[in-house]
Enzyme design. Structure first.
Site, PDB file in Angstrom:
ATOM      1  N   HIS A 199      93.017  20.629 105.257  1.00 34.61           N
ATOM      2  CA  HIS A 199      91.596  21.303 105.447  1.00 34.61           C
ATOM      3  C   HIS A 199      91.007  20.811 104.215  1.00 34.61           C
ATOM      4  CE1 HIS A 199      89.838  25.406 106.775  1.00 34.61           C
ATOM      5  NE2 HIS A 199      89.121  24.673 106.605  1.00 34.61           N
ATOM      6  N   CYS A 230      87.644  18.709 112.864  1.00 34.10           N
ATOM      7  CA  CYS A 230      87.320  19.063 111.436  1.00 34.10           C
ATOM      8  C   CYS A 230      86.722  20.244 111.495  1.00 34.10           C
ATOM      9  CB  CYS A 230      86.653  17.998 110.901  1.00 34.10           C
ATOM     10  SG  CYS A 230      87.743  16.385 110.316  1.00 34.10           S
ATOM     11  N   ALA A 231      86.692  21.219 112.528  1.00 37.17           N
ATOM     12  CA  ALA A 231      85.937  22.383 112.479  1.00 37.17           C
ATOM     13  C   ALA A 231      86.731  23.416 112.231  1.00 37.17           C
ATOM     14  CB  ALA A 231      85.173  22.558 113.653  1.00 37.17           C
ATOM     15  N   ARG A 232      87.225  23.972 113.209  1.00 40.41           N
ATOM     16  CA  ARG A 232      88.156  25.250 113.279  1.00 40.41           C
ATOM     17  C   ARG A 232      89.554  25.122 113.937  1.00 40.41           C
ATOM     18  NH1 ARG A 232      87.810  28.442 108.553  1.00 40.41           N
ATOM     19  NH2 ARG A 232      85.448  28.768 107.953  1.00 40.41           N
ATOM     20  N   ILE A 283      76.518  19.585 110.269  1.00 44.14           N
ATOM     21  CA  ILE A 283      77.448  18.439 110.388  1.00 44.14           C
ATOM     22  C   ILE A 283      77.518  17.633 111.685  1.00 44.14           C
ATOM     23  CG2 ILE A 283      80.003  18.019 110.335  1.00 44.14           C
ATOM     24  CD1 ILE A 283      80.143  20.847 108.921  1.00 44.14           C
ATOM     25  N   ASP A 324      76.002  21.503 123.245  1.00 46.01           N
ATOM     26  CA  ASP A 324      75.842  22.506 122.424  1.00 46.01           C
ATOM     27  C   ASP A 324      74.700  23.331 123.008  1.00 46.01           C
ATOM     28  OD1 ASP A 324      74.856  24.448 120.193  1.00 46.01           O
ATOM     29  OD2 ASP A 324      75.309  23.052 118.939  1.00 46.01           O
ATOM     30  N   GLU A 352      97.716  28.039 108.365  1.00 43.58           N
ATOM     31  CA  GLU A 352      97.577  27.082 107.319  1.00 43.58           C
ATOM     32  C   GLU A 352      98.263  27.597 106.017  1.00 43.58           C
ATOM     33  OE1 GLU A 352      93.491  26.202 106.804  1.00 43.58           O
ATOM     34  OE2 GLU A 352      93.357  25.154 108.739  1.00 43.58           O
ATOM     35  N   ASP A 410      91.811  18.032 110.876  1.00 44.58           N
ATOM     36  CA  ASP A 410      91.686  18.910 108.968  1.00 44.58           C
ATOM     37  C   ASP A 410      91.994  20.119 109.127  1.00 44.58           C
ATOM     38  OD1 ASP A 410      91.249  18.289 106.340  1.00 44.58           O
ATOM     39  OD2 ASP A 410      89.413  19.701 107.156  1.00 44.58           O
TER      40      ASP A 410
END
Length: 342
Positions: free
Chosen positions: A301, A251-253, A176, A195, A282, A277
């Site tokens: 999500h 938008c990951a976790r 991604i 990273d 949730e 997201d």
């Protein structure tokens, strides 16, 4: 010899997609079970998390089945014990979080998954969230349809930045993150990456630490996996390092971010905007501060939701079924030790 297969799809990865992807793979007898996700939220089932469906219905559906293709069905110790003929459990997700891998290995069941199935969809959604946040698109749309013309948003202190010429930091550079980097380069942004594990390629510059990335980036987008190491990696201290008026996107976790600290930063103006997201709980609780914090863009999500994602999931796991039937190594097996023990 006919192989019995269960397609345990849902309302996103349809059983029809599994059946179409399995055409020509072998002599298969396919039965179907439709699980309620996403009409009903996923959740824990016995000892596994993020699953849809109950143990009883899976036990019944798996009677005499050798191969199961699914996205959300649980694979628990109890289901495995009641399904002695099961040998391959294919999860059409980026990781088999709905499967008890230790128990599957003990029971001689290989578990495979579908990495990269939603990479393009999530990258495109990330770009949409960045643009929506810095240009206030959802808020101004909502006010306009309610009859409010916010000309004051055109004042200098209210407008957001452009991506062209801006520095954008990506935390995580997997399938991604790499796509987001290419899209950002098309906008003329400078892309930094933190990273420690990824090989760097494409239009990006590696930085040595998370703090360096945060301090140099006007927009920060998270693409890291949820691990004990990354839990809460963006909190009050990290937000304070970011330039005043910057933007955070996740938008990951949900576990990556301290959302209370984000709300503080939005209210103080340290953050110009944020877009999310994913959330630690949730659906989002009705008393969440995110619902009233300024300049927040949120989606439920669904960053990875596209027709292509569903089709990719079915095709990737169907290819694993073909490898299994031909006696070839699986490409994406989460518990390869099962073959050494068999």
């Amino acid at each position: 010899m006919t192989t019995r297969v269960l397609a345990a799809g849902d309302h996103f990865v349809l059983n029809r997609l599994f059946s179409e992807a399995l055409e020509g793979v072998g002599d298969l007898e396919i039965s179907e079970l439709t699980l309620p996700w996403p009409v009903e939220p996923f959740g824990p089932v016995a000892e596994v998390r993020e699953a849809s469906g109950g143990e009883e219905e899976l036990i019944e559906a798996l009677r005499g089945v050798e191969i199961c293709l699914t996205q959300m069905a649980p694979l628990t110790e109890r289901i495995l014990a009641a399904s002695p003929e099961l040998r391959l459990f294919c999860v059409g997700r980026g990781g088999p979080v709905n499967a008890n891998l230790e128990a599957a290995t003990r029971h001689g069941v290989a578990v495979c998954y579908a990495p990269g199935r939603n990479a393009t969809a999530t990258a495109e959604h990330t770009m949409g969230m960045i643009l929506a946040a810095i240009r206030r698109i959802p808020a101004t749309h909502g006010e306009l349809v309610s009859g409010v013309w916010r000309g004051d948003y055109y004042t200098y202190d209210s407008v957001g930045p452009e991506l062209e010429g801006a520095t954008v930091g990506l935390v995580g550079y997997g399938a991604i993150g790499r796509r987001v980097a290419r899209m950002l380069a098309g906008f003329g942004a400078r892309v930094l990456v933190f990273d420690p594990y990824a090989e760097l390629d494409g239009p990006a510059e590696r930085v040595a630490s998370l703090e360096e990335l945060l301090s140099r980036s006007l927009v920060v987008s998270l693409h890291a996996r949820a691990t004990p190491e990354t839990a809460g990696m963006i909190g009050a201290r990290q937000l304070a390092v970011m330039p005043g008026g910057s933007v955070l996107v996740n938008c990951a976790r949900g576990s990556l971010v301290d959302y209370e600290a984000v709300c503080d930063a939005l209210e103080s103006g340290q953050l110009f905007a944020a877009a999310f997201d994913v959330f630690p709980e949730e659906p989002l609780p009705k008393d969440s501060r995110l619902l009233t914090a300024p300049n927040v863009v949120m989606t439920p999500h669904l960053a990875g939701a596209s027709k292509e994602t569903a089709g990719n999931a079915a095709r990737i796991v169907a290819a694993e079924v073909g490898r299994y039937l031909r006696g070839e190594p699986l490409a994406h097996c989460a518990n390869p030790e099962v073959f050494r023990l068999s």
